[in-house]
Design an enzyme around this catalytic site. Structure first.
Site, short mmCIF file in Angstrom:
data_model
loop_
_atom_site.label_atom_id
_atom_site.label_comp_id
_atom_site.label_asym_id
_atom_site.label_seq_id
_atom_site.Cartn_x
_atom_site.Cartn_y
_atom_site.Cartn_z
CG ASP A 10 2.13 7.06 4.93
OD1 ASP A 10 3.07 6.33 4.60
OD2 ASP A 10 1.26 6.73 5.76
NE ARG A 14 0.40 2.38 2.83
CZ ARG A 14 -0.40 3.32 3.31
NH1 ARG A 14 -1.71 3.13 3.32
NH2 ARG A 14 0.09 4.45 3.74
CG HIS A 27 10.99 5.45 -1.45
ND1 HIS A 27 10.12 5.95 -0.50
CD2 HIS A 27 11.47 4.28 -0.95
CE1 HIS A 27 10.07 5.13 0.53
NE2 HIS A 27 10.88 4.10 0.28
CD1 TRP A 59 17.24 7.77 12.11
CD2 TRP A 59 18.59 6.94 10.53
NE1 TRP A 59 17.89 8.83 11.53
CE2 TRP A 59 18.73 8.35 10.56
CE3 TRP A 59 19.33 6.20 9.62
CZ2 TRP A 59 19.60 9.03 9.71
CZ3 TRP A 59 20.20 6.87 8.76
CH2 TRP A 59 20.33 8.27 8.81
CG LEU A 121 7.45 27.55 -1.79
CD1 LEU A 121 6.23 27.71 -0.90
CD2 LEU A 121 7.23 26.42 -2.80
#
Length: 238
Positions: A10, A14, A27, A59, A121
């Site tokens: 998150d 910002r 992003h 969405w 992983l």
């Protein structure tokens, strides 16, 4: 060291706003944090990493941002799959892919198949995923089995229910991290995180680097996980 880490990434928007940049810049910057987090997991021997990339609620965001996220997802897949392959990392996308563009659906399948034989992983990307969707889908699958006479209601317990969830073959997350300062789990892994250790940090996702991840792992190592038992029972067992 946790075996499985789950992260809500998150703060991209910002981060960009603080720098007077468009949201998509945040992003794109967040992709670098994904890379460093994966590297730490490999180095520390963590078995699974689940990243919340796109929720079923996302969405509702502006169409332009959703389209950009879809494009970024496709670009990242094409760029990173070779690196994942070379570093023995498996990939799994969890969620409902049917709402994605056909081209992205095809790309996801091809990427998963390309590195399916790796045994390092496990990187799980939660895309168009929601915890309530996961639980509802599991309940529906069990209901179909009961209606067909292949399963009795009495045979449904927690273990049987868990087998119908999104990744029943993976240990539940030991450590749940959310960046960006919010203190909620936002419909992420509701079933699987019943006993996860929760770690919230104000650090925005693009700034979540190796050092910040190290702090989260150190905090996890300092906690006592009791799973309903007392400290005395844990100490006696140890």
């Amino acid at each position: 060291m946790p075996r499985h880490v789950a992260i809500i990434m998150d703060g991209n928007g910002r981060w960009a706003r603080q720098r007077n940049k468009p949201r998509h810049a945040g992003h794109r910057a967040g992709v670098e944090s994904v890379r460093s987090t994966i590297e730490v997991c490999v180095e520390r021997g963590i078995e699974a990493l689940t990243l919340f990339a796109f929720s079923s609620e996302n969405w509702r965001r502006p169409r332009s941002e959703v389209d950009l996220l879809m494009e970024l997802f496709m670009v990242a897949l094409s760029r990173e799959v070779r690196k994942l392959e070379n570093n023995n990392i498996r990939l799994r996308v969890i969620g409902d892919p049917t709402a994605f563009p056909k081209r992205l659906q095809k790309q996801i399948i091809e990427a998963e198949q390309r590195i399916a034989n790796n045994d390092g992983l496990l990187l799980q990307i939660a895309a168009n995923y929601g915890g309530r969707w996961d639980i509802t889908r599991a309940a529906r699958r069990l209901a179909v089995e009961v209606a067909a006479g292949r399963l009795s209601p009495e045979a449904i317990d927690e273990e049987r229910f868990a087998r119908e969830t999104a990744f029943s073959d993976v240990v539940d997350p030991d450590l749940f991290i959310r960046t960006g300062g919010e203190h909620r789990i936002s419909n992420f892994l509701l079933w699987q995180c019943a006993y996860s250790e929760l770690y919230f940090t104000p650090v925005l996702w693009p700034d979540f680097d190796r050092q910040e991840f190290g702090r989260a792992l150190a905090e996890y190592a300092s906690r006592e996980r009791r799973f309903g038992q007392t400290s005395e029972q844990i100490n006696l067992a140890g």
